[in-house]
Design a protein around this motif. Sequence first.
Motif, PDB file in Angstrom:
ATOM      1  N   TYR A 170      48.243  54.978  65.304  1.00 54.59           N
ATOM      2  CA  TYR A 170      46.839  55.306  64.536  1.00 54.59           C
ATOM      3  C   TYR A 170      45.548  55.252  65.742  1.00 54.59           C
ATOM      4  O   TYR A 170      44.594  56.211  65.729  1.00 54.59           O
ATOM      5  CB  TYR A 170      46.578  54.388  63.523  1.00 54.59           C
ATOM      6  CG  TYR A 170      45.172  54.393  62.771  1.00 54.59           C
ATOM      7  CD1 TYR A 170      44.972  55.698  61.961  1.00 54.59           C
ATOM      8  CD2 TYR A 170      44.413  53.511  62.827  1.00 54.59           C
ATOM      9  CE1 TYR A 170      43.738  55.572  61.457  1.00 54.59           C
ATOM     10  CE2 TYR A 170      43.167  53.460  62.262  1.00 54.59           C
ATOM     11  CZ  TYR A 170      42.754  54.804  61.734  1.00 54.59           C
ATOM     12  OH  TYR A 170      41.421  54.561  60.950  1.00 54.59           O
TER      13      TYR A 170
ATOM     14  N   LYS B 152      43.075  53.125  66.053  1.00 58.66           N
ATOM     15  CA  LYS B 152      41.695  52.820  65.724  1.00 58.66           C
ATOM     16  C   LYS B 152      41.614  51.568  65.018  1.00 58.66           C
ATOM     17  O   LYS B 152      40.717  51.290  64.349  1.00 58.66           O
ATOM     18  CB  LYS B 152      40.822  53.900  65.001  1.00 58.66           C
ATOM     19  CG  LYS B 152      40.802  54.950  65.702  1.00 58.66           C
ATOM     20  CD  LYS B 152      39.914  56.036  65.291  1.00 58.66           C
ATOM     21  CE  LYS B 152      39.507  57.228  66.139  1.00 58.66           C
ATOM     22  NZ  LYS B 152      38.543  58.350  65.596  1.00 58.66           N
ATOM     23  N   VAL B 153      42.474  50.732  65.471  1.00 61.33           N
ATOM     24  CA  VAL B 153      42.491  49.350  64.883  1.00 61.33           C
ATOM     25  C   VAL B 153      41.429  48.587  65.702  1.00 61.33           C
ATOM     26  O   VAL B 153      41.777  48.320  66.818  1.00 61.33           O
ATOM     27  CB  VAL B 153      43.907  48.782  64.745  1.00 61.33           C
ATOM     28  CG1 VAL B 153      43.874  47.405  64.283  1.00 61.33           C
ATOM     29  CG2 VAL B 153      44.904  49.428  63.807  1.00 61.33           C
TER      30      VAL B 153
ATOM     31  N   LEU C 200      45.987  55.839  56.544  1.00 57.40           N
ATOM     32  CA  LEU C 200      46.794  54.920  57.349  1.00 57.40           C
ATOM     33  C   LEU C 200      47.253  54.052  56.156  1.00 57.40           C
ATOM     34  O   LEU C 200      48.333  53.492  56.167  1.00 57.40           O
ATOM     35  CB  LEU C 200      45.668  54.292  58.240  1.00 57.40           C
ATOM     36  CG  LEU C 200      46.207  52.875  58.623  1.00 57.40           C
ATOM     37  CD1 LEU C 200      47.546  53.350  59.806  1.00 57.40           C
ATOM     38  CD2 LEU C 200      45.223  52.177  59.553  1.00 57.40           C
TER      39      LEU C 200
ATOM     40  N   SER D 244      43.397  42.480  63.888  1.00 64.02           N
ATOM     41  CA  SER D 244      44.315  42.305  62.875  1.00 64.02           C
ATOM     42  C   SER D 244      44.622  40.956  62.876  1.00 64.02           C
ATOM     43  O   SER D 244      44.267  40.050  63.828  1.00 64.02           O
ATOM     44  CB  SER D 244      45.486  43.144  62.998  1.00 64.02           C
ATOM     45  OG  SER D 244      46.388  42.897  64.102  1.00 64.02           O
TER      46      SER D 244
ATOM     47  N   ILE E 172      44.258  44.238  58.277  1.00 68.67           N
ATOM     48  CA  ILE E 172      43.816  45.186  59.697  1.00 68.67           C
ATOM     49  C   ILE E 172      42.359  45.775  59.490  1.00 68.67           C
ATOM     50  O   ILE E 172      42.299  46.601  58.439  1.00 68.67           O
ATOM     51  CB  ILE E 172      45.012  46.250  59.616  1.00 68.67           C
ATOM     52  CG1 ILE E 172      46.349  45.448  59.350  1.00 68.67           C
ATOM     53  CG2 ILE E 172      44.629  47.521  60.784  1.00 68.67           C
ATOM     54  CD1 ILE E 172      47.292  46.683  59.068  1.00 68.67           C
TER      55      ILE E 172
ATOM     56  N   VAL F  32      39.739  48.405  60.723  1.00 72.16           N
ATOM     57  CA  VAL F  32      39.620  49.686  61.187  1.00 72.16           C
ATOM     58  C   VAL F  32      38.178  50.286  61.022  1.00 72.16           C
ATOM     59  O   VAL F  32      37.531  50.026  60.205  1.00 72.16           O
ATOM     60  CB  VAL F  32      40.833  50.590  60.374  1.00 72.16           C
ATOM     61  CG1 VAL F  32      42.086  50.228  60.860  1.00 72.16           C
ATOM     62  CG2 VAL F  32      40.558  50.813  59.022  1.00 72.16           C
ATOM     63  N   ARG F  33      37.796  51.205  61.968  1.00 74.36           N
ATOM     64  CA  ARG F  33      36.734  51.843  62.050  1.00 74.36           C
ATOM     65  C   ARG F  33      37.106  53.366  62.267  1.00 74.36           C
ATOM     66  O   ARG F  33      37.505  53.598  63.446  1.00 74.36           O
ATOM     67  CB  ARG F  33      35.643  51.388  63.167  1.00 74.36           C
ATOM     68  CG  ARG F  33      34.338  52.240  63.088  1.00 74.36           C
ATOM     69  CD  ARG F  33      33.602  51.587  64.387  1.00 74.36           C
ATOM     70  NE  ARG F  33      32.246  52.469  64.447  1.00 74.36           N
ATOM     71  CZ  ARG F  33      31.298  51.854  65.190  1.00 74.36           C
ATOM     72  NH1 ARG F  33      31.124  50.988  65.440  1.00 74.36           N
ATOM     73  NH2 ARG F  33      30.225  52.754  65.238  1.00 74.36           N
ATOM     74  N   ASP F  34      36.726  54.092  61.106  1.00 76.89           N
ATOM     75  CA  ASP F  34      37.125  55.608  61.261  1.00 76.89           C
ATOM     76  C   ASP F  34      36.518  56.242  60.349  1.00 76.89           C
ATOM     77  O   ASP F  34      35.727  55.714  59.380  1.00 76.89           O
ATOM     78  CB  ASP F  34      38.548  55.551  61.330  1.00 76.89           C
ATOM     79  CG  ASP F  34      39.435  57.093  61.698  1.00 76.89           C
ATOM     80  OD1 ASP F  34      38.379  57.864  62.280  1.00 76.89           O
ATOM     81  OD2 ASP F  34      40.513  57.085  61.714  1.00 76.89           O
TER      82      ASP F  34
ATOM     83  N   ILE G 117      41.290  56.473  57.262  1.00 76.26           N
ATOM     84  CA  ILE G 117      41.484  54.994  56.888  1.00 76.26           C
ATOM     85  C   ILE G 117      42.498  55.056  55.696  1.00 76.26           C
ATOM     86  O   ILE G 117      43.283  54.590  55.472  1.00 76.26           O
ATOM     87  CB  ILE G 117      40.276  54.183  56.385  1.00 76.26           C
ATOM     88  CG1 ILE G 117      39.629  53.933  58.014  1.00 76.26           C
ATOM     89  CG2 ILE G 117      40.466  52.829  55.969  1.00 76.26           C
ATOM     90  CD1 ILE G 117      38.356  53.281  57.779  1.00 76.26           C
TER      91      ILE G 117
ATOM     92  N   GLN H 220      50.560  51.317  63.692  1.00 77.07           N
ATOM     93  CA  GLN H 220      49.201  51.116  64.167  1.00 77.07           C
ATOM     94  C   GLN H 220      48.469  51.419  65.466  1.00 77.07           C
ATOM     95  O   GLN H 220      47.662  51.748  65.915  1.00 77.07           O
ATOM     96  CB  GLN H 220      48.998  49.318  63.947  1.00 77.07           C
ATOM     97  CG  GLN H 220      48.617  48.846  62.475  1.00 77.07           C
ATOM     98  CD  GLN H 220      48.618  47.451  62.279  1.00 77.07           C
ATOM     99  OE1 GLN H 220      47.771  46.876  62.716  1.00 77.07           O
ATOM    100  NE2 GLN H 220      49.862  46.567  61.866  1.00 77.07           N
TER     101      GLN H 220
END
Length: 136
Positions: free
Chosen positions: A80, A82-83, A112, A86, A100, A102-104, A109, A77
């Motif tokens: 990565y 972009k969490v 991940l 969580s 979790i 996430v915006r991506d 995503i 995480q």
Amino acid sequence: MKKLMRFGVSLDKDLLNRFDALIRTEGYTNRSEAIRDLIRERFTKEEWACGREVLGAITLIYDHHYTNLLERLTKIQHNYGKVISSFHVHLTHRNCLEIIAVRDKSKNITSLAHRIKSLKGIQQCDVAMCSLGEKI
Ligand code: NI
């Protein structure tokens, strides 16, 4: 408030009856809201299929006794990056639930989620596909 438009739809009677029965069990009180939600879901799927920036909620169940699992989850995480947030619940003596957000881009995503799912000790890992909601 957005302007509402009305339109007519022709459907096979049996199909309409099945649709009405389904949306009743889901608590809808009219077809319009159910149809609006179907259209929004279709647009969300399209955003994911096109690789747009979207929101995802990765939900996982895991056994926290697995060696190094917590460290690996944390490292993945952090790398990565972009969490959004969580959420962790200590479900039982062995198992944890983690969600979790996430915006991506959708492919990142998904990637991940695959990295997390393939870790030893992860019992379940699913992705809820969401939209940023700007166009729907
Ligand atoms: Ni826990």
